[in-house]
Design an enzyme around this catalytic site. Structure first.
Site, mmCIF file in Angstrom:
data_model
loop_
_atom_site.group_PDB
_atom_site.id
_atom_site.type_symbol
_atom_site.label_atom_id
_atom_site.label_comp_id
_atom_site.label_asym_id
_atom_site.label_seq_id
_atom_site.Cartn_x
_atom_site.Cartn_y
_atom_site.Cartn_z
ATOM 1 N N ARG A 83 20.232 21.023 11.864
ATOM 2 C CA ARG A 83 21.045 20.442 12.932
ATOM 3 C C ARG A 83 20.499 19.112 13.469
ATOM 4 N NH1 ARG A 83 21.865 25.722 12.620
ATOM 5 N NH2 ARG A 83 19.682 25.584 12.098
ATOM 6 N N THR A 84 19.226 19.107 13.858
ATOM 7 C CA THR A 84 18.701 17.957 14.606
ATOM 8 C C THR A 84 18.685 16.689 13.753
ATOM 9 O OG1 THR A 84 17.330 19.574 15.742
ATOM 10 C CG2 THR A 84 16.823 17.257 16.139
ATOM 11 N N LYS A 102 0.073 12.561 -0.444
ATOM 12 C CA LYS A 102 -1.125 11.909 -1.025
ATOM 13 C C LYS A 102 -2.206 11.723 0.035
ATOM 14 C CE LYS A 102 2.057 9.321 -3.933
ATOM 15 N NZ LYS A 102 2.767 8.042 -3.982
ATOM 16 N N ARG A 121 10.082 14.774 14.318
ATOM 17 C CA ARG A 121 9.841 16.230 14.392
ATOM 18 C C ARG A 121 8.528 16.493 13.685
ATOM 19 N NH1 ARG A 121 13.812 21.227 13.373
ATOM 20 N NH2 ARG A 121 14.420 20.517 15.431
ATOM 21 N N HIS A 176 11.544 20.244 22.929
ATOM 22 C CA HIS A 176 12.692 19.818 22.120
ATOM 23 C C HIS A 176 13.734 19.293 23.119
ATOM 24 C CE1 HIS A 176 15.518 19.452 18.987
ATOM 25 N NE2 HIS A 176 15.519 20.672 18.478
#
Ligand code: CP
Length: 302
Positions: A54-55, A82, A104, A132
């Site tokens: 969703r986000t 890496k 996020r 959030h």
């Protein structure tokens, strides 16, 4: 306001401005051409170190509806594998001219660190078990749209509070906006610091539901658990799951919310999830308008 890192940073006026702006921008989504030139020439980077449905898509759509250029960066498949650090990744993207970075990350506090390294605005799209804020804003927007008010609204947030960034962001934002929040969970799924949060706490869902206008159901976040927090999923669901029988004990106009992803049969029954009183898809649609508002206000659209 330059960044959006925590719901707790928002004053009542700032939060209300975001919700009011989102209500204006929601009209764009009803048009046949769903686009405004507001952020033309601006670049938004979506920096996702954790999975999202969703986000990430919602921020991408929001930025595109405002005509910004969007770069989607996911840690999987990038030079993070890496050994490249968050700081070097951020500086690389900044060198490409990012005006806004949506992040996020599994580490609580990562957006805050990032805000010291980049010149553009940082938007927290979920950091570990911390916050959030855009989820809380879209939840508040949905409650205000459905119930017509936030002042005095009684909201029960039910489930795995310990691992939930959504719970903390909602408690901070909703209390700023005048709602009353009660957290409902077994003792093992409440954080030790919960007594410092501006809300009430209960272990008994059946006591709280009849007095609640909103039941916000949360998923049990097994991916963040390294030990057992309750005897069985079946017992958890029996005590803290919302089924049709429990929904019938709520006031007739009460609604059921869920930030997603939802696990049917655990925190909500399939019947409740598919009920018209469940706002899950409405929350997703509102998320685009709210994120458009946040991008517009932070990146200086006019
Ligand atoms: N509510 C929410 O944050 O969903 P995603 O993890 O799919 O972005």
């Amino acid at each position: 306001m330059r960044h959006l890192l925590s719901s707790g940073d928002l004053t009542r006026d700032e939060a209300t401005l975001i919700l009011d702006t989102a209500a204006e921008l929601a009209r764009v989504s009803d048009r046949s051409v769903k686009k405004l030139p507001t952020l033309r020439g601006r670049t938004v980077v979506n920096l996702f170190y954790e999975d999202s449905t969703r986000t990430r898509t919602s921020f991408e759509l929001a930025a595109k509806r405002l005509s910004a250029d969007v770069i989607n960066f996911s840690a999987k498949g990038s030079s993070v594998s890496k050994g490249e650090s968050l700081k070097d990744t951020a500086l690389t993207l900044q060198a490409m001219g990012a005006d806004g970075v949506v992040i996020r990350h599994s580490a609580s506090g990562a957006p805050h660190r990032l805000s010291h390294w980049v010149d553009g605005s940082v938007l927290n799209a979920g950091d570990g078990t911390h916050e959030h804020p855009t989820q809380a804003l879209l939840d508040a927007f949905t409650m205000r749209s459905r119930m017509g008010r936030l002042e005095g609204l009684r909201v029960a947030v039910v489930g795995d509070i310990t691992h939930s960034r959504v719970a903390r962001s909602n408690v901070l934002l909703l209390t700023t906006l005048g709602a009353h929040v009660t957290l409902v969970a077994p003792p093992t799924l409440l954080p030790v610091s919960v007594h410092t949060w501006p809300c009430e706490v209960s272990y008994h869902l059946d006591d709280v539901l009849p007095k609640s206008d909103v039941a916000m159901m949360l998923r049990v976040q097994n991916e963040r658990m390294h030990e057992s927090y309750f005897p069985s999923v079946r017992e958890y669901s029996r005590n803290y799951g919302l089924d049709a029988e429990r929904l019938a004990c709520m006031p007739p106009d009460a609604v059921v919310m869920h930030p997603g992803p939802m696990v049917r049969g655990v925190e909500v029954s399939a019947e409740v999830a598919d009920s018209p009183r469940c706002t899950v898809t409405e929350q997703v649609a509102n998320g685009v308008s709210v994120r458009m508002a946040v991008l517009y206000l932070l990146l200086g659209g006019s």
